[in-house]
Design a protein around this motif. Structure first.
Motif, PDB file in Angstrom:
ATOM      1  N   ASP A 220     -19.756  -4.938  35.622  1.00 24.74           N
ATOM      2  CA  ASP A 220     -19.748  -4.465  34.321  1.00 24.74           C
ATOM      3  C   ASP A 220     -18.240  -3.603  34.161  1.00 24.74           C
ATOM      4  O   ASP A 220     -17.827  -3.492  32.928  1.00 24.74           O
ATOM      5  CB  ASP A 220     -20.649  -3.414  33.992  1.00 24.74           C
ATOM      6  CG  ASP A 220     -21.947  -4.031  33.685  1.00 24.74           C
ATOM      7  OD1 ASP A 220     -22.046  -5.195  33.416  1.00 24.74           O
ATOM      8  OD2 ASP A 220     -22.934  -3.354  33.599  1.00 24.74           O
ATOM      9  N   SER A 221     -17.604  -3.337  35.406  1.00 24.30           N
ATOM     10  CA  SER A 221     -16.448  -2.460  34.915  1.00 24.30           C
ATOM     11  C   SER A 221     -15.293  -3.673  34.902  1.00 24.30           C
ATOM     12  O   SER A 221     -14.043  -3.341  34.416  1.00 24.30           O
ATOM     13  CB  SER A 221     -15.878  -1.950  36.374  1.00 24.30           C
ATOM     14  OG  SER A 221     -15.645  -2.675  37.334  1.00 24.30           O
ATOM     15  N   VAL A 222     -15.442  -4.986  34.913  1.00 23.92           N
ATOM     16  CA  VAL A 222     -14.671  -5.969  34.614  1.00 23.92           C
ATOM     17  C   VAL A 222     -14.741  -6.529  33.360  1.00 23.92           C
ATOM     18  O   VAL A 222     -15.798  -6.950  32.897  1.00 23.92           O
ATOM     19  CB  VAL A 222     -14.575  -7.135  35.525  1.00 23.92           C
ATOM     20  CG1 VAL A 222     -13.387  -8.152  35.391  1.00 23.92           C
ATOM     21  CG2 VAL A 222     -14.316  -6.447  37.133  1.00 23.92           C
ATOM     22  N   THR A 223     -13.931  -6.630  32.267  1.00 22.80           N
ATOM     23  CA  THR A 223     -14.112  -7.133  30.939  1.00 22.80           C
ATOM     24  C   THR A 223     -13.497  -8.517  31.038  1.00 22.80           C
ATOM     25  O   THR A 223     -12.446  -8.647  31.365  1.00 22.80           O
ATOM     26  CB  THR A 223     -13.477  -6.344  29.684  1.00 22.80           C
ATOM     27  OG1 THR A 223     -12.274  -6.315  30.170  1.00 22.80           O
ATOM     28  CG2 THR A 223     -14.215  -4.785  29.922  1.00 22.80           C
ATOM     29  N   VAL A 224     -14.357  -9.337  30.268  1.00 29.85           N
ATOM     30  CA  VAL A 224     -13.887 -10.930  30.016  1.00 29.85           C
ATOM     31  C   VAL A 224     -13.794 -11.177  28.598  1.00 29.85           C
ATOM     32  O   VAL A 224     -14.868 -10.928  27.855  1.00 29.85           O
ATOM     33  CB  VAL A 224     -14.943 -11.719  30.588  1.00 29.85           C
ATOM     34  CG1 VAL A 224     -14.382 -13.189  30.523  1.00 29.85           C
ATOM     35  CG2 VAL A 224     -14.773 -11.551  32.281  1.00 29.85           C
ATOM     36  N   ALA A 225     -12.841 -11.731  28.174  1.00 26.84           N
ATOM     37  CA  ALA A 225     -12.783 -12.103  26.655  1.00 26.84           C
ATOM     38  C   ALA A 225     -12.062 -13.395  26.674  1.00 26.84           C
ATOM     39  O   ALA A 225     -11.033 -13.911  27.568  1.00 26.84           O
ATOM     40  CB  ALA A 225     -11.945 -11.396  25.816  1.00 26.84           C
ATOM     41  N   GLY A 226     -12.796 -14.481  26.075  1.00 35.87           N
ATOM     42  CA  GLY A 226     -12.128 -15.965  26.037  1.00 35.87           C
ATOM     43  C   GLY A 226     -12.938 -16.682  25.101  1.00 35.87           C
ATOM     44  O   GLY A 226     -13.491 -16.498  24.139  1.00 35.87           O
ATOM     45  N   LYS A 227     -12.784 -18.033  25.455  1.00 37.76           N
ATOM     46  CA  LYS A 227     -13.381 -19.209  24.575  1.00 37.76           C
ATOM     47  C   LYS A 227     -13.746 -20.331  25.423  1.00 37.76           C
ATOM     48  O   LYS A 227     -13.073 -20.777  26.295  1.00 37.76           O
ATOM     49  CB  LYS A 227     -12.429 -19.639  23.489  1.00 37.76           C
ATOM     50  CG  LYS A 227     -12.835 -20.607  22.651  1.00 37.76           C
ATOM     51  CD  LYS A 227     -14.016 -20.146  21.455  1.00 37.76           C
ATOM     52  CE  LYS A 227     -14.622 -21.011  20.869  1.00 37.76           C
ATOM     53  NZ  LYS A 227     -15.708 -21.641  21.572  1.00 37.76           N
TER      54      LYS A 227
END
Length: 289
Positions: A220-227
């Protein structure tokens, strides 16, 4: 990495870059790939760049009748009543739930040629849209006569494989390297104004199914944003992975599974697997460099 793709029954193409240092990892990064719904990121960039130029007002509202909407499994495509919505919220639907109808409304407003010209102006001539989401469905209908792509005979699957929408020279396409470059520009406030890039980062962080890329980064300490992007014989995800220590990495994984199955967990999972391999390599290079 080749072994991971082989085990998943898929060809694969990968590029990852440390957004701040420029250190890269690549595997088939310059091979042309089908974008599928990853093409919605260039549309997002064009919309916000036009807002910066003052030719588009993101708060403008459109009344969209039910008739004539582009097909798809989510969003406006499956709604049964007229909808009034702002351009800003159409962009949100386009990215968050990969709404094909919302995408095509924006494509009609902006123009496909303008999207392609914007990408070329950013130095990304490899990124090229060759039509709308509806055009992809029409191409499938040409070879399938309207048959459901999730329920095909062996002969129909082979005909589908030859569709122009799944052909690199004629399909909407790019490269893994060009997509990480585009993401890097968004994260560095270079694809549009700082305000617009922040808005795009927010929307990309609201995707409702980041499971492919996220499976490689369960902390949870790593964020991921994308498509994501999905078509028969195509499974993709591009995104930015950010660590609490400030590390941020643009990653693009494109796959060409042997199977046309819509439900293909091995192909989904390999995206997270190879993305983690690539990011771990970049972080290791940073610590030893």
């Amino acid at each position: 990495m080749a072994e991971a793709f082989t085990a998943a029954g898929s060809a694969g193409f990968v590029h990852a870059v440390d957004i701040d240092s420029g250190v890269q990892f690549e595997y088939g990064a310059d091979d042309p790939v089908l974008l599928a719904s990853v093409c919605k990121i260039p549309v997002l960039v064009e919309l916000h760049a036009r807002a910066d130029e003052g030719t588009i007002d993101l708060s403008s509202r459109m009344l969209l009748p039910q008739a004539g909407r582009s097909p798809g499994p989510t969003g406006l495509s499956v709604m049964v009543d007229p909808v009034e919505v702002s351009l800003r919220d159409l962009a949100y639907w386009m990215i968050s739930v990969s709404d094909n109808a919302a995408t095509d409304v924006l494509c009609e407003l902006l123009g496909i040629d303008a999207v392609n010209a914007r990408m070329a102006g950013l130095g990304l001539k490899e990124v090229r849209l060759e039509g709308t989401c509806k055009d992809i469905y029409d191409a499938f209908d040409e070879v399938l006569g309207g048959a459901d792509v999730t329920e095909l005979s062996a002969a129909e699957i082979e005909r589908l494989r030859g569709s122009r929408a799944l052909d690199i020279p004629s399909g909407t396409r790019g490269t893994a390297r060009s997509l990480t470059a585009l993401l890097s520009m968004i994260w560095q406030d270079q694809a549009a104004s700082a305000e617009s890039c922040a808005a795009m980062r927010r929307i990309l962080g609201l995707q409702v199914w980041p499971h492919r890329l996220r499976s490689g980064f369960p902390d949870d300490s790593v964020t991921v944003a994308g498509k994501t992007g999905t078509l028969p014989f195509v499974r993709n995800e591009v995104g930015v992975v950010e660590y609490r220590d400030g590390g941020r990495y643009a990653v693009a994984v494109f796959t060409r599974p042997d199977s046309s199955a819509y439900a293909n967990p091995p192909a989904d999972a390999v995206i997270g697997t190879v993305a983690r391999i690539a990011v771990d390599h970049l972080r290791g290079s940073q610590s030893t460099g």
